[in-house]
Scaffold this active site. Sequence first.
Site, PDB file in Angstrom:
ATOM      1  N   ASN A  97       0.855  -1.197   0.000  1.00  0.00           N
ATOM      2  CA  ASN A  97       0.000   0.000   0.000  1.00  0.00           C
ATOM      3  C   ASN A  97       0.892   1.249   0.000  1.00  0.00           C
ATOM      4  OD1 ASN A  97       0.556   0.825   2.862  1.00  0.00           O
ATOM      5  ND2 ASN A  97      -0.253  -1.245   3.187  1.00  0.00           N
ATOM      6  N   LYS A 125       9.609 -16.103 -11.351  1.00  0.00           N
ATOM      7  CA  LYS A 125       8.797 -15.014 -11.900  1.00  0.00           C
ATOM      8  C   LYS A 125       7.650 -15.573 -12.746  1.00  0.00           C
ATOM      9  CE  LYS A 125       9.121 -11.010 -14.840  1.00  0.00           C
ATOM     10  NZ  LYS A 125       9.869 -10.416 -15.933  1.00  0.00           N
TER      11      LYS A 125
END
Length: 407
Positions: free
Chosen positions: A208, A287
């Site tokens: 955030n 990934k």
Amino acid sequence: MILQGKDLLLGVTGGIAAYKAVELLRLLKKTGANIHVIMTDSAQEFVGKTTFEVLSENPVLSDLFFDTHSSVKHIDLATGADAAVIAPATANTIAKLAHGIADDALSTTLLAVTSPVMICPSMNTDMYQNIRVQRNLDILEQDGCHILDPDSGALACKTVGTGRLPEPWFILDRICSMLTKKDLDGKNILISAGPTVEAIDPVRFVSNHSSGKMGYAIARACEKRGAKVMLVSGPVNIDPPVNVDCIHVETCDEMADQMLANLDSADIIIKVAAVADYKPLDPKKSKIKKKDSKKDISISMTENPDILKRIGKKKTNKQFLVGFAAETDDLEKNALIKMKKKNLDMIAANIVGAKDSGFKADTNKVKLFIKDGSSVDIPLMEKEKVADILIDTIIEQLSAKENRCNL
Ligand code: PMT
């Protein structure tokens, strides 16, 4: 804030670090303080008087007999001073101050100062470690002066060691601390700040916008007010506050471990961190590759531990627990639900979603709700000021609790 309108004396003595006193003066002026500079003769060999006069907007005192229209200028300056700082302080001036010698404008004025005095020694390492210099510093400390230890590093004499004048921002920070009332003396305070980050794969994460500014401002204010502070911080771009133990974490699990491990010794716990409520259920070791055949992908998430709720269950009657609630809507209703559910003594309901309040902003708008049903509205202001009002409210609550116990 603490220096606004204060009268400060800045003593500059003859060392190469005298150039740093110019920057210190600039920073002090920015706080709204009124500065009077006093220079020794040898200080003027390093930096000119005019520089200090222009920046301080006051005449510089360097000679008791020729510089002034008033025959008692040194007494006027000393009497009016809220604090005095000697930066840099040479071995010679330190010796004079320790033994009450008054043979120039600075040492004479300092004898008449009754307000707090900070001395910032700066010299060659061997000189600094010399037993006579150390003895003089001990005398000054015993007399109540604040001695700011020099930094280590490269010195003008081409050696590396202890003796460098600390950076001006650090000296300013310690002057503010020196003048702050120590109303949290003896208290241990545990604070969490910043965001948590939860890995999706080795290069991506869920997080955030918390910058850590609010939590760090509270940690700095607590330290200045005399508390021993432990800060558990998610990843932020702010330097750890001076004199604060800072533990760096990434995930909610790591933050939970550190907060719970340090809980027992805390008198006050303030949970400012913006913790991720959910984390990826199955973070990948490699990934995740883009597949041309897939337009949409989804990531399964699982609930993180609610750290504040756990602390609320464990806390003792003696501990004071403060939570924050970041809300875009129904501020009061949501904050009060969280306060009850997490067994808090106080909650800071924080309007978020606007540019000037909440995440990343330098200012904040907060309403404090207290367990006894009272509340404190803090209008939009600098996070530093919000931190001070929040601490004032905690102190009021703690002393009200103590009074109730003593009845
Ligand atoms: O860091 P800045 O950029 O300065 O921004 C400051 C801030 C907006 C982050 C801060 O002022 C603030 O409001 N912090 C609380 C953010 C938040 O996570 O609110 P919440 O309503 O989701 O959580 C309520 C309380 O529970 C918080 O004290 C939080 O730390 C705690 N919590 C939440 C979830 C969880 N899993 N564990 C927790 O401990």
